[in-house]
Design an enzyme around this catalytic site. Structure first.
Site, PDB file in Angstrom:
ATOM      1  N   SER A  59      -9.716   1.788   2.951  1.00  0.00           N
ATOM      2  CA  SER A  59      -8.864   2.563   2.079  1.00  0.00           C
ATOM      3  C   SER A  59      -7.839   1.731   1.316  1.00  0.00           C
ATOM      4  CB  SER A  59      -8.123   3.622   2.899  1.00  0.00           C
ATOM      5  OG  SER A  59      -7.280   3.023   3.858  1.00  0.00           O
TER       6      SER A  59
ATOM      7  N   SER B 255      -9.857  -0.617   7.123  1.00  0.00           N
ATOM      8  CA  SER B 255      -9.295  -0.478   5.776  1.00  0.00           C
ATOM      9  C   SER B 255      -8.606  -1.701   5.212  1.00  0.00           C
ATOM     10  CB  SER B 255      -8.325   0.694   5.737  1.00  0.00           C
ATOM     11  OG  SER B 255      -9.058   1.876   5.594  1.00  0.00           O
TER      12      SER B 255
ATOM     13  N   LYS C 102       0.846  -1.201   0.000  1.00  0.00           N
ATOM     14  CA  LYS C 102       0.000   0.000   0.000  1.00  0.00           C
ATOM     15  C   LYS C 102       0.883   1.253   0.000  1.00  0.00           C
ATOM     16  CE  LYS C 102      -3.902   1.988   2.653  1.00  0.00           C
ATOM     17  NZ  LYS C 102      -4.782   1.797   3.832  1.00  0.00           N
TER      18      LYS C 102
END
Ligand code: GLN
Length: 487
Positions: free
Chosen positions: A154, A178, A79
């Site tokens: 997210s 997330s 990420k």
């Protein structure tokens, strides 16, 4: 079976017994990434050269007869809020455009030490604020099960990477759901470890008392292996827990007969009728294996979302004050004074959702409101912890859907922040209490995956993974269904 369909564990076995090289494997995932990324937009950058260099190193070790460790040579996606030295790290925000961290996050040090090829950095909601990956400054990410739907957020890019077989493993971060929410929307496994289990050093901070890094994978077993790689005490993170190392794969097969599972009615009762029916089927199937389900009351959970939207923005407003145009990324060059430069840089650099959080956070921390909001929220947080604690004196694990609905349509909730926030109603209480939680796929509803969330007491990931692993086998979800698999 093609390389792409193999679990991370099977890939690592094949590298070790020389059936496949790390280079062949890495090339296969890179090819799938190149083929599908234009449509999915799950990767912000693809680090092909670096990945292949790492793979070559592993293959040289094999050729030299050296022993490989754990997941050595198995590729992974990261990420874009986790720092990798000298690679862009944007948090999907314009304000960090051009920023290249001069150091590695601790998890990256560990992944590099194990020679796991890094395929690239994945798209996310800006500064991890969001539930759909729509707040990214670099375009939306699409759900491989239905490209008109969001992948969740997210960590949407990391969930999509595993779901569309662009990478066998990925890392995300989870502040309020997330990892688990996008895992559920994309039909993969996502694990949020206990707060402090994995070092946050080099994870760009959103809400420091809630943030935690964790794995995405196709199987529970793979997440257990990846947790082994990334966990551990770190002097560079003052909230990292100093506890003895354990092997999270050791108890995966333990029998779970007589397991007691609590279902909080505050969460379960928010489901609509036909979605509830889907979960009833799962509960029935698991009950047939000797698992005892009971409905329980955790009254404070009704306040978890409201509490989170005081504490998380409060911490975010403080953490994000460092982006002032002076030290990192975007700077307005026309401004005539320092104050004007900072104001303009921040106005141009941050997106609407991030600005909303900064405003809320600054408000609840301001004098006169601090006691009414922030202090009160901290007190409610303690009540949430106590409710869970009580439940764990009777129940091994807490069960709920991971999300109230499957993936929603792109644009459906982006103009209504409260609607968007409600999609995390099941996952947020877990962060508030610092507990480990995992989402595993459970069924398909209208062509989209649904997931179940299992939550256990602090630092009991070994037990949580054991239960999730057995549940996964009983549920027997076929992951190989979305259109990007077998493309
Ligand atoms: N969706 C939640 C939020 O927007 C949680 C995000 C996260 O876990 N990073 O704050």
């Amino acid at each position: 079976m093609s390389i792409l369909n193999l679990s991370a564990l099977n890939l690592s076995k094949k590298i070790k017994n020389k059936e496949l090289s790390s280079t062949e494997i890495t090339k296969a995932f890179l090819a799938q990434t190149h083929k599908t990324n234009a449509e999915l937009n799950s990767f912000l950058i693809i680090t092909e050269k670096e990945a292949l260099a790492t793979a070559a190193k592993v293959d040289a070790k094999v050729a030299a007869g050296q022993t490989l460790e754990g997941l050595e040579g198995v590729p992974i996606a990261i990420k874009d809020n986790i720092c990798i030295q000298d690679l862009p790290c944007t948090c999907s925000s314009r304000i960090l455009e051009g920023f290249k961290p001069p150091y590695n996050a601790t998890v990256i040090e560990k992944i590099k030490a194990l020679n796991m090829p890094i395929i690239g950095k994945t798209n996310m909601d800006e500064f991890a604020m969001g539930s759909s990956t729509e707040t990214s400054a670099f375009g939306i990410t699409r759900n491989p099960w239905n490209t008109n739907c969001v992948p969740g957020g997210s960590s949407g890019g990391s969930a999509v990477a595993v779901s569309s077989l662009q990478a066998p493993l990925s890392l995300g971060s989870d502040t309020g759901g997330s990892i688990r929410q996008p895992a559920s929307f994309c039909g993969v496994v996502g694990l949020k470890p206990t707060y402090g289990r994995v070092s946050r050093y080099g994870l760009i901070a959103f809400a420091s008392s809630l943030d935690q890094i964790g794995p995405f994978s196709q199987t529970v077993e793979d997440s257990a292996h990846l947790l082994n790689v990334i966990c551990g005490h770190d002097k560079k993170d003052s909230t990292s827990q100093n506890i003895a190392a354990e092997d999270f794969t050791a108890n995966l097969q333990n029998p779970i007969n007589g397991l007691k599972v609590g279902i909080p009615e505050e969460l379960y009762n928010t489901l609509s009728g036909d979605i509830k029916e889907e979960y009833e089927k799962v509960i029935k199937k698991l009950s047939g294996e000797g698992v005892i389900f009971e409905t329980i009351k955790l009254p404070s959970l009704d306040y978890a979302l409201a509490t989170y939207y005081i504490i998380a923005p409060a911490e975010a407003s403080s953490n994000l004050s460092r982006y002032d145009g002076v030290r990192f990324g975007h700077r307005n060059k026309e401004a005539k004074s320092l104050i004007e430069m900072m104001t303009k840089s921040r106005s141009e650099g941050f997106g609407a959702e991030v600005k909303r959080r900064i405003l809320i956070g600054s408000y609840v921390l301001s004098s006169g409101y601090y006691d009414a909001y922030y202090k009160k929220a901290q007190q409610v947080r303690t009540l949430i912890k106590e409710d869970f604690n009580k439940a764990f004196s009777t129940y091994d694990v807490i069960f709920s859907p991971t999300t109230p609905t499957p993936a929603f349509k792109i644009g459906e909730k982006s103009s209504n922040p409260l609607e968007m926030y409600l999609s995390d109603i099941m996952t947020i209480p877990v962060n508030m209490a610092g507990l480990p939680g995992i989402s595993i796929p459970s069924s398909i509803y209208n062509g989209l995956p649904l997931g179940i969330q299992l939550v256990s007491n602090v630092l009991t990931e070994s037990k949580l993974l054991n239960i999730a692993n057995i549940f996964e086998k009983v549920i027997n979800f076929n992951v190989n269904k979305n259109a990007f698999i077998n493309t």
